[in-house]
Design a protein around this motif. Structure first.
Motif, mmCIF file in Angstrom:
data_model
loop_
_atom_site.group_PDB
_atom_site.id
_atom_site.type_symbol
_atom_site.label_atom_id
_atom_site.label_comp_id
_atom_site.label_asym_id
_atom_site.label_seq_id
_atom_site.Cartn_x
_atom_site.Cartn_y
_atom_site.Cartn_z
ATOM 1 N N ASN A 166 -11.411 -25.723 -5.578
ATOM 2 C CA ASN A 166 -11.653 -25.171 -4.246
ATOM 3 C C ASN A 166 -11.936 -23.668 -4.263
ATOM 4 O OD1 ASN A 166 -11.346 -27.610 -2.892
ATOM 5 N ND2 ASN A 166 -9.111 -27.393 -2.836
ATOM 6 N N LEU A 167 -11.593 -23.001 -5.357
ATOM 7 C CA LEU A 167 -11.859 -21.562 -5.468
ATOM 8 C C LEU A 167 -12.569 -21.299 -6.796
ATOM 9 C CD1 LEU A 167 -8.548 -19.807 -4.259
ATOM 10 C CD2 LEU A 167 -10.687 -20.035 -3.000
ATOM 11 N N PRO A 168 -13.886 -21.101 -6.763
ATOM 12 C CA PRO A 168 -14.634 -20.857 -8.006
ATOM 13 C C PRO A 168 -14.527 -19.393 -8.449
ATOM 14 C CG PRO A 168 -16.134 -20.869 -6.160
ATOM 15 C CD PRO A 168 -14.772 -21.165 -5.583
ATOM 16 N N VAL A 169 -13.288 -18.939 -8.699
ATOM 17 C CA VAL A 169 -13.053 -17.529 -9.026
ATOM 18 C C VAL A 169 -11.984 -17.434 -10.114
ATOM 19 C CG1 VAL A 169 -13.625 -16.693 -6.694
ATOM 20 C CG2 VAL A 169 -11.258 -17.306 -7.262
ATOM 21 N N GLN A 170 -11.714 -16.220 -10.547
ATOM 22 C CA GLN A 170 -10.552 -15.912 -11.371
ATOM 23 C C GLN A 170 -9.683 -14.926 -10.598
ATOM 24 O OE1 GLN A 170 -12.911 -14.746 -14.938
ATOM 25 N NE2 GLN A 170 -11.578 -16.156 -16.061
ATOM 26 N N TYR A 171 -8.472 -14.699 -11.092
ATOM 27 C CA TYR A 171 -7.589 -13.763 -10.396
ATOM 28 C C TYR A 171 -6.868 -12.886 -11.408
ATOM 29 C CZ TYR A 171 -3.486 -16.519 -11.733
ATOM 30 O OH TYR A 171 -2.505 -17.151 -12.449
ATOM 31 N N LEU A 172 -6.252 -11.836 -10.937
ATOM 32 C CA LEU A 172 -5.379 -11.006 -11.769
ATOM 33 C C LEU A 172 -4.281 -10.424 -10.901
ATOM 34 C CD1 LEU A 172 -7.080 -7.597 -12.716
ATOM 35 C CD2 LEU A 172 -7.775 -8.997 -10.791
ATOM 36 N N ILE A 173 -3.186 -10.086 -11.552
ATOM 37 C CA ILE A 173 -2.048 -9.489 -10.854
ATOM 38 C C ILE A 173 -2.181 -7.966 -10.940
ATOM 39 C CG2 ILE A 173 0.472 -9.311 -10.745
ATOM 40 C CD1 ILE A 173 -0.587 -12.092 -10.097
ATOM 41 N N VAL A 174 -1.949 -7.288 -9.816
ATOM 42 C CA VAL A 174 -2.150 -5.844 -9.724
ATOM 43 C C VAL A 174 -0.828 -5.174 -9.351
ATOM 44 C CG1 VAL A 174 -3.425 -4.003 -8.548
ATOM 45 C CG2 VAL A 174 -4.521 -6.216 -8.970
ATOM 46 N N ASN A 175 -0.524 -4.063 -9.998
ATOM 47 C CA ASN A 175 0.654 -3.274 -9.638
ATOM 48 C C ASN A 175 0.435 -2.692 -8.241
ATOM 49 O OD1 ASN A 175 2.682 -1.373 -9.306
ATOM 50 N ND2 ASN A 175 2.542 -0.588 -11.379
ATOM 51 N N GLU A 176 1.254 -3.116 -7.284
ATOM 52 C CA GLU A 176 1.044 -2.686 -5.897
ATOM 53 C C GLU A 176 1.952 -1.524 -5.490
ATOM 54 O OE1 GLU A 176 3.991 -5.236 -3.096
ATOM 55 O OE2 GLU A 176 2.114 -6.242 -3.600
ATOM 56 N N ALA A 177 2.690 -0.956 -6.459
ATOM 57 C CA ALA A 177 3.612 0.136 -6.130
ATOM 58 C C ALA A 177 2.882 1.244 -5.387
ATOM 59 C CB ALA A 177 4.248 0.688 -7.401
ATOM 60 N N GLY A 178 3.460 1.671 -4.276
ATOM 61 C CA GLY A 178 2.888 2.768 -3.504
ATOM 62 C C GLY A 178 1.855 2.339 -2.477
ATOM 63 N N ALA A 179 1.491 1.044 -2.449
ATOM 64 C CA ALA A 179 0.475 0.598 -1.492
ATOM 65 C C ALA A 179 0.951 0.798 -0.052
ATOM 66 C CB ALA A 179 0.122 -0.868 -1.736
ATOM 67 N N SER A 180 2.237 0.540 0.194
ATOM 68 C CA SER A 180 2.762 0.726 1.553
ATOM 69 C C SER A 180 2.805 2.199 1.919
ATOM 70 C CB SER A 180 4.159 0.115 1.666
ATOM 71 O OG SER A 180 5.052 0.718 0.735
ATOM 72 N N VAL A 181 3.043 3.062 0.906
ATOM 73 C CA VAL A 181 3.037 4.510 1.152
ATOM 74 C C VAL A 181 1.638 4.951 1.579
ATOM 75 C CG1 VAL A 181 3.374 6.789 0.096
ATOM 76 C CG2 VAL A 181 4.906 4.902 -0.495
ATOM 77 N N TYR A 182 0.620 4.463 0.858
ATOM 78 C CA TYR A 182 -0.766 4.788 1.208
ATOM 79 C C TYR A 182 -1.118 4.259 2.594
ATOM 80 C CZ TYR A 182 -5.781 4.017 1.595
ATOM 81 O OH TYR A 182 -7.071 3.959 2.073
ATOM 82 N N SER A 183 -0.689 3.016 2.888
ATOM 83 C CA SER A 183 -1.079 2.356 4.142
ATOM 84 C C SER A 183 -0.720 3.176 5.377
ATOM 85 C CB SER A 183 -0.415 0.981 4.239
ATOM 86 O OG SER A 183 -0.823 0.165 3.169
ATOM 87 N N ALA A 184 0.416 3.868 5.304
ATOM 88 C CA ALA A 184 0.892 4.629 6.468
ATOM 89 C C ALA A 184 0.493 6.101 6.410
ATOM 90 C CB ALA A 184 2.412 4.509 6.554
ATOM 91 N N SER A 185 -0.301 6.478 5.420
ATOM 92 C CA SER A 185 -0.641 7.894 5.235
ATOM 93 C C SER A 185 -1.797 8.330 6.142
ATOM 94 C CB SER A 185 -1.030 8.151 3.779
ATOM 95 O OG SER A 185 -2.274 7.526 3.484
ATOM 96 N N PRO A 186 -1.907 9.626 6.430
ATOM 97 C CA PRO A 186 -3.046 10.139 7.201
ATOM 98 C C PRO A 186 -4.381 9.814 6.541
ATOM 99 C CG PRO A 186 -1.320 11.800 7.045
ATOM 100 C CD PRO A 186 -0.921 10.692 6.131
#
Length: 711
Positions: free
Chosen positions: A396-416
């Motif tokens: 159902n998904l003709p793709v590949q995937y990888l795991i990404v270090n998400e540390a700090g993503a929430s910090v960026y999300s709320a940044s100016p």
């Protein structure tokens, strides 16, 4: 103090190179600029050496400032002798300076100062003199009776206080006891009664003892944290023979004197009340500082490796920020990082919600022709991975995937910055965009986050935050300038780290670009308000203009060397307009006719700079990240139950610490490759791809022990 000679001796760097580096730094040049474009002056010192010189100079200048303050203070008291002045001039560390200053340092009222105010200093001197035939002790004491001193014991106790302080402030004694304490002292820790440590985080240190000089940085930091959380009680014990030997060298009672007992009592009081506690405090501070420096270095090495991960270009990416209750946030981005679509799925709420989530995922993949999925490694990461892997396996998904270090993503999300880049987008969805963009260009995305929030360190929240921030800034600056920055697309966050620019100029460059369009050549930078000649000199070589008017603007060749580059091309029978592929054979032919030294003399250019120019003419603007291994792309997933001892898997290094490396092998828990399983001399870094073998599985504790697989 000869600054150049001192630093040269400490760092084992030629004095001429040190002197040149100090001059360039004092002129306001940045470390990346000096290491890249002033090699002839420094003898080709690298960035690390130049930073060491800069740090050493700052420390020694600070030490000298403190020395002058101390000299002035003692001179003002009228107590500066030629001998003491010589000792202060020879002191090479702040600790040695402070030891010498201790007896003269203005201090709050102490038991000794109160005793002196009561007139007991003559008695203290008598005790120190150890006369063999003094007056009877009671008679001697009565001479000092006052309204405050009414007993013999009061008098002698006050005199002993004066002696105790004098012993504890003796520079020679402090230095010797400190040395002995480091060599032979033992740190002991025990669990504080009734302390709560439900997960047994500090269990290793409940009944722990270790020689001070054998403690490892991670042990020191763990013990300090346990003490701060009131789980542990900590003490450094110095063998009695060591401190008594040090004291007796300078203060020794004469057993024949009737005052010997008073002298001995003063020594014992000095040791227990003043000297040993001071040594312990100083030693704990030194251990903490050394452990912090080491931990910051570990963090810096990991951060450098993470920022140097190769971009995964050419994909339409679906980023997933996993979550249970709040759902998994989705963002589809094109190969340039532009957001094509967003959404939220709730695959873990019910069977119906899972089916709906699968439909949403397959719909987004088909609609936007997604070729790669990036899954954040936070809460619900492995469950999301299992969902994606099942869909890939079912077709159902003709793709590949990888795991990404998400540390700090929430910090960026709320940044100016995130609000500016992704206006109108819900904060929770911005994290998914950040996760996807980290795959496309880890460096460009991670510079948007405060370095210490990236999460590849050891006890980073316990460390000296100023020193940590400075060290990590230096790492980001170094990597950004090694890679180079595309002036047409760079964000303010990325431009901030370019040598000579900084945050304010970065904003002005982006604003100028928005108003006047893409820069067509490097010299156009001079038109940016506030960007003067010095900033241009420092920054120009690190900025790339890919499709500008002048081909060399796409390279790392500095504008000050353009004339030399053009002369080389002319000597090789080339022009700037010819294809880059034609340059290598022509330049190799040129160097067959004459040596690099001969060419250097003919062009009036230093050999190191000439080599850099030749390299850039052949491979202009080459990205050093291309040498790193690409990330592992997966299409299936393992669970802990699938693992067997002896199984060999490919894994990605996620973090490197004192005791080993944590390896992502595609299951929920990272495996630990303990340092005992890493061959001596092998240097692992974040992003390395390894073949590892499973040594041990502790399913109940979620632990996987690994070793390197046989080649």
């Amino acid at each position: 103090m000869n600054l150049t000679q001192t630093i040269s001796k400490q760092l084992k760097i030629p004095a001429g190179s040190v002197s040149a580096a100090l001059e360039l730094l004092d002129e306001g040049n940045t470390v990346p600029f000096i290491s890249r474009y002033r090699k002839e002056r420094t003898g080709s010192l690298d960035e690390e050496q130049i930073r060491q010189i800069s740090n050493s100079a700052a420390r020694l200048r600070s030490l000298d400032d403190r020395r002058q303050t101390i000299l002035a203070s003692i001179a003002e008291q009228g107590k500066l002798t030629p001998e003491l002045e010589g000792q202060l001039a020879a002191a090479e560390t702040l600790t040695a300076l402070e030891d010498l200053y201790a007896p003269y340092k203005p201090k709050r009222r102490t038991r000794a100062s109160i005793a002196k105010e009561l007139g007991l200093e003559p008695l203290a001197q008598t005790i120190l003199a150890q006369p063999l035939n003094p007056p009877p002790l009671k008679q001697l004491a009565r001479q000092f009776f006052t309204e405050e001193l009414t007993t013999v014991e009061d008098v002698f106790a006050g005199a002993r206080d004066i002696i105790a302080e004098q012993i504890s402030e003796h520079a020679g004694i402090r230095q010797e006891v400190r040395r002995k304490a480091f060599e032979w002292g033992v740190l002991r820790s025990e669990k504080t009664p009734k302390a709560e440590d439900e997960k047994g985080v500090y269990q290793t240190y409940y009944a722990f003892e270790f020689r001070v000089n054998r403690l490892r940085p991670h042990q020191i930091l763990a013990i300090n944290r346990g003490e701060a959380e009131k789980v542990l009680r900590v003490k450094i014990e110095v063998p009695e023979r060591d401190w008594t030997q040090a004291v007796s060298t300078h203060f020794r009672p004469d057993k024949r004197s009737p005052l010997a007992e008073q002298y001995q009592l003063a020594i014992e009081d000095s040791a227990s009340r003043l000297l040993l506690p001071a040594i312990e405090r100083g030693l704990r501070t030194d251990l903490k500082e050394a452990a912090e420096i080491h931990a910051i270095d570990v963090f810096a090495v990991n951060l450098r490796a993470l920022l140097s991960l190769p971009p995964v270009a050419g994909h339409i990416l679906l980023g997933i920020d996993p979550g249970y209750r709040t759902g998994c946030k989705l963002a589809v981005i094109d190969p340039t990082g532009q957001v094509l679509d967003t959404g939220t799925i709730y695959p873990f709420n019910s069977a119906a919600a899972k089916a709906e989530a699968q439909n949403t995922l397959s719909g987004l993949v088909r609609k936007h022709q997604v070729t790669l999925i990036a899954i954040g490694n936070g809460t619900a990461s492995r469950e999301t991975e299992l969902l994606v892997a099942e869909m890939i396996q079912s077709g159902n998904l003709p793709v590949q995937y990888l795991i990404v270090n998400e540390a700090g993503a929430s910090v960026y999300s709320a940044s100016p910055l995130a609000r500016t880049e992704l206006p109108g987008m819900d904060v929770s969805l911005r994290g998914a965009v950040s996760i996807a963009r980290r795959v496309q260009d880890p460096l460009a995305e991670l510079v948007k986050i405060e370095p210490k929030a990236i999460g590849v360190g050891l006890y980073q929240h316990d460390l000296d935050q100023k020193r940590l921030t400075e060290s990590l800034y230096n790492v980001v600056e170094s990597v950004v300038n090694q890679v180079g920055v595309d002036l047409a697309t760079a964000s303010p966050a990325l431009l901030t780290y370019v040598a000579g620019i900084g945050p304010k100029l970065a904003e002005k460059i982006v604003a100028y670009r928005a108003e006047h369009g893409t820069f067509r050549n490097r010299t156009a930078l001079i038109s940016v308000p506030g960007l003067g000649e010095k900033a241009f000199q420092q920054a120009a070589g690190f900025l790339r203009i890919r499709e500008g008017f002048y081909p060399l603007d796409a390279s790392a060749i500095h504008p000050e060397s353009y004339a030399i580059a053009e002369a080389i091309l002319e000597m090789a029978g080339l022009t700037l307009d010819q294809p880059i592929a034609d340059r290598k054979p022509a330049l190799e032919a040129l160097l067959k006719d004459q040596t690099i030294d001969e060419l250097s003399r003919a062009l009036g250019c230093g050999v190191p700079t000439l080599r850099d120019i030749l390299d850039q003419l052949i491979r202009p603007g080459r990205d050093p990240r291309e040498d790193a291994p690409p990330p592992i792309l997966r299409s299936d997933v393992l669970s802990l139950d699938d693992l067997l001892v002896g199984m060999v898997l490919k894994g990605t290094v996620r973090n490197v610490v004192d005791f080993g490396a944590f390896i992502d092998i595609g299951v929920k828990q990272d495996g630990l490759l303990h340092r005992s399983q890493i061959p001596q001399g092998t240097m692992l870094k974040v992003g390395d791809i390894l073949d590892v073998e499973i040594l041990k599985i502790e399913a109940d504790r979620g632990r996987i022990s690994l070793t390197l697989a046989a080649p």
